[in-house]
Scaffold this active site. Sequence first.
Site, PDB file in Angstrom:
ATOM      1  N   ASN A 188       0.880  -1.178   0.000  1.00  0.00           N
ATOM      2  CA  ASN A 188       0.000   0.000   0.000  1.00  0.00           C
ATOM      3  C   ASN A 188       0.913   1.223   0.000  1.00  0.00           C
ATOM      4  OD1 ASN A 188      -1.763   2.080   0.479  1.00  0.00           O
ATOM      5  ND2 ASN A 188      -2.416   1.381   2.505  1.00  0.00           N
ATOM      6  N   TRP A 189       1.023   1.834  -1.150  1.00  0.00           N
ATOM      7  CA  TRP A 189       1.940   2.988  -1.265  1.00  0.00           C
ATOM      8  C   TRP A 189       1.401   4.222  -0.541  1.00  0.00           C
ATOM      9  CZ3 TRP A 189       3.958   3.164  -7.072  1.00  0.00           C
ATOM     10  CH2 TRP A 189       4.811   2.065  -7.280  1.00  0.00           C
ATOM     11  N   LYS A 190       0.127   4.197  -0.180  1.00  0.00           N
ATOM     12  CA  LYS A 190      -0.516   5.375   0.433  1.00  0.00           C
ATOM     13  C   LYS A 190      -0.280   6.590  -0.466  1.00  0.00           C
ATOM     14  CE  LYS A 190      -0.217   3.132   4.879  1.00  0.00           C
ATOM     15  NZ  LYS A 190      -0.167   3.237   6.325  1.00  0.00           N
ATOM     16  N   HIS A 225      -9.607   1.287   4.980  1.00  0.00           N
ATOM     17  CA  HIS A 225      -8.324   1.471   5.671  1.00  0.00           C
ATOM     18  C   HIS A 225      -8.539   2.399   6.866  1.00  0.00           C
ATOM     19  CE1 HIS A 225      -4.200   2.553   6.556  1.00  0.00           C
ATOM     20  NE2 HIS A 225      -3.842   1.480   5.873  1.00  0.00           N
ATOM     21  N   GLU A 242      -6.923   4.752   7.939  1.00  0.00           N
ATOM     22  CA  GLU A 242      -6.693   6.182   7.649  1.00  0.00           C
ATOM     23  C   GLU A 242      -7.927   6.806   7.002  1.00  0.00           C
ATOM     24  OE1 GLU A 242      -3.025   5.496   5.573  1.00  0.00           O
ATOM     25  OE2 GLU A 242      -2.083   4.945   7.476  1.00  0.00           O
ATOM     26  N   GLU A 249      -5.378  -4.848  10.530  1.00  0.00           N
ATOM     27  CA  GLU A 249      -4.367  -3.806  10.705  1.00  0.00           C
ATOM     28  C   GLU A 249      -4.616  -3.076  12.022  1.00  0.00           C
ATOM     29  OE1 GLU A 249      -2.526  -2.680   6.619  1.00  0.00           O
ATOM     30  OE2 GLU A 249      -4.036  -1.226   7.166  1.00  0.00           O
ATOM     31  N   GLY A 265       2.563   2.278  10.784  1.00  0.00           N
ATOM     32  CA  GLY A 265       3.530   3.371  10.636  1.00  0.00           C
ATOM     33  C   GLY A 265       4.257   3.731  11.921  1.00  0.00           C
ATOM     34  N   SER A 294       3.375  -2.142  10.285  1.00  0.00           N
ATOM     35  CA  SER A 294       4.823  -2.231  10.515  1.00  0.00           C
ATOM     36  C   SER A 294       5.390  -3.608  10.179  1.00  0.00           C
ATOM     37  CB  SER A 294       5.186  -1.816  11.941  1.00  0.00           C
ATOM     38  OG  SER A 294       4.833  -0.459  12.158  1.00  0.00           O
ATOM     39  N   GLY A 333       2.846  -1.089   4.203  1.00  0.00           N
ATOM     40  CA  GLY A 333       2.946   0.328   3.885  1.00  0.00           C
ATOM     41  C   GLY A 333       4.383   0.712   3.611  1.00  0.00           C
ATOM     42  N   GLY A 334       5.034   1.293   4.616  1.00  0.00           N
ATOM     43  CA  GLY A 334       6.380   1.846   4.457  1.00  0.00           C
ATOM     44  C   GLY A 334       7.371   0.929   3.757  1.00  0.00           C
TER      45      GLY A 334
HETATM   46  P1  13P Z   1       3.023   0.378   7.607  1.00  0.00           P
HETATM   47  O1  13P Z   1       3.523  -0.920   7.013  1.00  0.00           O
HETATM   48  O2  13P Z   1       3.761   1.571   7.114  1.00  0.00           O
HETATM   49  O3  13P Z   1       2.916   0.293   9.094  1.00  0.00           O
HETATM   50  O4  13P Z   1       1.523   0.558   7.069  1.00  0.00           O
HETATM   51  C1  13P Z   1       0.639  -0.489   7.178  1.00  0.00           C
HETATM   52  C2  13P Z   1      -0.578  -0.134   6.427  1.00  0.00           C
HETATM   53  O5  13P Z   1      -1.336   0.727   6.819  1.00  0.00           O
HETATM   54  C3  13P Z   1      -0.845  -0.871   5.188  1.00  0.00           C
HETATM   55  O6  13P Z   1      -2.122  -0.610   4.699  1.00  0.00           O
END
Ligand code: 13P
Length: 247
Positions: free
Chosen positions: A9-11, A94, A96, A165, A171, A209, A230-231
């Site tokens: 997930n590149w966000k 998600h 967010e 999640e 994050g 994470s 994500g990251g």
């Molecule tokens: P991180 O891997 O950066 O913690 O993000 C997880 C995430 O929200 C994937 O959708």
Amino acid sequence: MRKKLIAGNWKMNGGLAANQALVQSLLAGLAALRCDVAICAPAPYLAQLQGLLDHSSIFLGAQDVSAHDSGAYTGEVSVTMLREFGVRYAIVGHSERRQYHGESDVVVAAKAQRALAGGVKPIVCVGETLAEREAGKTEEVVKRQLAAVIHTNGHCISEIVVAYEPVWAIGTGKTASPEQAQQVHAVLRAQLKAASAHPERTLILYGGSMNAANAAQLLAQPDIDGGLIGGASLKAADFLTIIAAAG
Ligand code: 13P
């Protein structure tokens, strides 16, 4: 045996040049795949990614989808539009989006329904906040979030992907331990079993994470069928290590 799925997930990250470099590094580093791999990119880059991933073994995903078909919904992207760019997965719900865009369980369920009807697999995110975990409400929260999606999509619920999640792990560098994650995944699996004729088909991903160092242990748990990353999905070497850990 479920084939695992590793989805990045590149966000809201990326750019034309950076995307190209990242995808080229990924494609150059991919060995024979025993899991499915997807990249969920920001909507404006779907066309670029469709081109870059053409004839590759990486699937394309979106980060959201509208609950509506078409019409006066400024800023929204429909499932039909996503399909035109070869999108196979769409993240819905998600944390967010729940947190910053006020998406309720009902909206998330409607988005999942629209995605399924349009031929895109929704990756439905569920997860508790730190306060909810500390109050002992983890199970209650994730079951409520998944129940809304089951309620609206009962007949084809085995076609969704679920992503657990925990909000406190996203994050933050604080990953759920494999045992903590497995415990929640087992709860979700039991809930799917009660609702579905084919519960064994549904993938339950872990996200929060997940990184090159902890992926193997998490992915070794019986009910963890992949990761939503994500990251670490923005760094080719790390994402490739996670993909290898899923094999
Ligand atoms: P991180 O891997 O950066 O913690 O993000 C997880 C995430 O929200 C994937 O959708």
